[in-house]
Design a protein around this motif. Structure first.
Motif, short mmCIF file in Angstrom:
data_model
loop_
_atom_site.label_atom_id
_atom_site.label_comp_id
_atom_site.label_asym_id
_atom_site.label_seq_id
_atom_site.Cartn_x
_atom_site.Cartn_y
_atom_site.Cartn_z
N MET A 1 -11.55 14.39 11.76
CA MET A 1 -10.91 13.56 10.76
C MET A 1 -11.65 12.22 10.71
SD MET A 1 -6.84 12.56 10.45
CE MET A 1 -6.32 13.99 9.55
N THR A 2 -12.03 11.81 9.51
CA THR A 2 -12.77 10.57 9.33
C THR A 2 -11.82 9.40 9.11
OG1 THR A 2 -12.89 10.74 6.93
CG2 THR A 2 -14.62 11.88 8.20
N THR A 3 -12.37 8.19 9.16
CA THR A 3 -11.58 7.00 8.85
C THR A 3 -10.99 7.11 7.45
OG1 THR A 3 -12.74 5.55 10.39
CG2 THR A 3 -11.71 4.50 8.49
N ASP A 4 -11.77 7.59 6.49
CA ASP A 4 -11.26 7.75 5.12
C ASP A 4 -10.09 8.72 5.08
OD1 ASP A 4 -13.04 5.91 4.08
OD2 ASP A 4 -14.48 7.43 3.43
N ASP A 5 -10.16 9.81 5.87
CA ASP A 5 -9.06 10.78 5.93
C ASP A 5 -7.79 10.12 6.48
OD1 ASP A 5 -10.75 12.84 5.03
OD2 ASP A 5 -11.27 13.42 7.08
N VAL A 6 -7.96 9.32 7.53
CA VAL A 6 -6.81 8.64 8.14
C VAL A 6 -6.19 7.67 7.14
CG1 VAL A 6 -6.06 7.08 9.99
CG2 VAL A 6 -7.71 8.91 10.48
N LEU A 7 -7.02 6.86 6.50
CA LEU A 7 -6.49 5.90 5.53
C LEU A 7 -5.86 6.60 4.33
CD1 LEU A 7 -9.21 3.10 5.66
CD2 LEU A 7 -6.98 3.18 6.82
N ALA A 8 -6.36 7.79 3.99
CA ALA A 8 -5.73 8.56 2.90
C ALA A 8 -4.32 8.98 3.28
CB ALA A 8 -6.59 9.79 2.56
N GLU A 9 -4.10 9.31 4.55
CA GLU A 9 -2.73 9.64 5.01
C GLU A 9 -1.82 8.42 4.86
OE1 GLU A 9 -1.56 12.54 5.60
OE2 GLU A 9 -3.20 13.78 6.33
N PHE A 10 -2.33 7.23 5.23
CA PHE A 10 -1.54 6.01 5.09
C PHE A 10 -1.27 5.70 3.62
CE2 PHE A 10 -2.38 5.57 9.51
CZ PHE A 10 -1.47 4.64 10.01
N ARG A 11 -2.30 5.79 2.78
CA ARG A 11 -2.11 5.53 1.34
C ARG A 11 -1.13 6.53 0.74
NH1 ARG A 11 -7.70 4.83 1.47
NH2 ARG A 11 -8.26 2.64 1.26
N GLY A 12 -1.26 7.79 1.11
CA GLY A 12 -0.39 8.83 0.57
C GLY A 12 1.07 8.61 0.91
N ALA A 13 1.34 7.93 2.02
CA ALA A 13 2.71 7.64 2.43
C ALA A 13 3.17 6.25 1.95
CB ALA A 13 2.82 7.72 3.95
N GLY A 14 2.31 5.55 1.22
CA GLY A 14 2.65 4.19 0.78
C GLY A 14 2.64 3.20 1.93
N ALA A 15 1.87 3.50 2.96
CA ALA A 15 1.90 2.70 4.20
C ALA A 15 0.77 1.69 4.31
CB ALA A 15 1.86 3.64 5.41
N LEU A 16 -0.14 1.64 3.36
CA LEU A 16 -1.21 0.66 3.38
C LEU A 16 -0.80 -0.45 2.43
CD1 LEU A 16 -4.95 1.57 3.48
CD2 LEU A 16 -4.12 -0.59 2.59
N ARG A 17 -0.35 -1.57 3.00
CA ARG A 17 0.23 -2.66 2.21
C ARG A 17 -0.68 -3.86 2.16
NH1 ARG A 17 5.70 -4.19 4.52
NH2 ARG A 17 5.71 -5.41 2.60
N GLU A 18 -0.66 -4.58 1.04
CA GLU A 18 -1.44 -5.80 0.88
C GLU A 18 -0.50 -6.95 0.59
OE1 GLU A 18 -5.72 -4.20 -0.64
OE2 GLU A 18 -4.18 -4.53 -2.19
N GLY A 19 -0.85 -8.14 1.09
CA GLY A 19 -0.03 -9.35 0.94
C GLY A 19 -0.39 -10.32 2.05
N HIS A 20 0.63 -10.93 2.66
CA HIS A 20 0.44 -11.86 3.78
C HIS A 20 1.40 -11.43 4.88
CE1 HIS A 20 0.60 -16.31 5.36
NE2 HIS A 20 0.21 -15.45 6.28
N PHE A 21 0.83 -10.98 6.00
CA PHE A 21 1.63 -10.41 7.06
C PHE A 21 1.36 -11.11 8.38
CE2 PHE A 21 0.64 -7.20 3.91
CZ PHE A 21 1.92 -6.81 3.53
N ILE A 22 2.42 -11.31 9.15
CA ILE A 22 2.29 -11.80 10.52
C ILE A 22 2.39 -10.58 11.42
CG2 ILE A 22 3.17 -13.32 12.32
CD1 ILE A 22 4.33 -15.08 10.05
N LEU A 23 1.32 -10.31 12.15
CA LEU A 23 1.23 -9.12 12.99
C LEU A 23 1.96 -9.32 14.31
CD1 LEU A 23 -2.58 -8.52 12.38
CD2 LEU A 23 -0.65 -7.56 11.10
N ALA A 24 2.15 -8.25 15.06
CA ALA A 24 2.81 -8.33 16.36
C ALA A 24 2.08 -9.28 17.30
CB ALA A 24 2.90 -6.94 17.00
N SER A 25 0.77 -9.41 17.12
CA SER A 25 -0.04 -10.31 17.95
C SER A 25 0.19 -11.78 17.60
CB SER A 25 -1.52 -9.99 17.77
OG SER A 25 -1.90 -10.23 16.41
N GLY A 26 0.87 -12.03 16.46
CA GLY A 26 1.05 -13.40 15.99
C GLY A 26 -0.02 -13.82 15.00
N ARG A 27 -1.06 -13.01 14.85
CA ARG A 27 -2.13 -13.29 13.90
C ARG A 27 -1.67 -12.94 12.48
NH1 ARG A 27 -6.86 -14.66 16.15
NH2 ARG A 27 -8.12 -13.90 14.41
#
Length: 194
Positions: A1-27
């Motif tokens: 499975m390639t990176t593109d395949d993995v990201l396709a699974e995220f996109r297909g589930a609506g899980a790749l989001r864009e905006g402004h996010f504060i991550l668990a790391s605080g970044r």
């Protein structure tokens, strides 16, 4: 499975989001991988974790067990362990530190792979290893579905990532003005108040 395949699974589930996010790391980041939107689909999760199990076995051999940090990595930890045919345990926070609870035990010398979902800094890996080592387990490596650090996360052990992407993240005092102008969301669970 390639990176593109993995990201396709995220996109297909609506899980790749864009905006402004504060991550668990605080970044702060302009992209968030809402992995639970993927994990609600058993067939997507099975495809991802089967591929991760294959990479784990190719790199480390078959471990004795998989340990995942709660809460986010419990599902992929379990599913990866299922494909490997080994037990799945998880560590959870108690008084701010990861601990083995719920009568979980690790035999001294057991070969352990720590499985995470999405990593940015590798901090949860480093924390999760402490109770494993205290129980006498031998961490042979770490694995994740997505390393969003572009390979720069310092986990402290050999790392297998199903996908590696280079998503920018910024310290709170380094957020670019265009990102700072967007209201920030904290979609993760690390800092939820009880």
């Amino acid at each position: 499975m390639t990176t593109d395949d993995v990201l396709a699974e995220f996109r297909g589930a609506g899980a790749l989001r864009e905006g402004h996010f504060i991550l668990a790391s605080g970044r702060h980041s302009p992209m968030f991988l809402q992995k639970n939107l993927v994990f609600q689909y058993p067939e997507r999760t099975a495809r991802l974790c089967k591929a991760l199990a294959e990479k784990i076995e190719a790199r480390f051999g078959k471990p004795d067990l998989i340990v995942a940090p709660a809460v986010g990595a419990i599902i992929p930890g379990y599913e990866t362990a299922r494909w490997l045919g080994v037990p799945a345990l998880y560590v959870e926070r108690e008084e701010g530190k990861f601990r083995l609870r719920r009568a979980f035990t690790i035999a001294p010398g057991a070969k352990v792979v720590v499985v995470e979902d999405v990593i940015t800094t590798g901090g949860s890996f480093r924390e999760a290893v402490e109770p494993i080592a205290a129980a006498g387990g031998e961490v042979v490596g770490c694995a994740c579905l997505v390393d969003r650090s572009g390979g720069r996360a310092e986990v402290g052990w050999p790392l297998v990532a199903l996908a590696t992407v280079d998503v920018p993240s910024y310290a709170p005092d380094e957020v670019p003005p265009d990102l700072a102008a967007i209201p920030a969301e904290e979609p993760g669970s690390k800092r939820l108040k009880g």
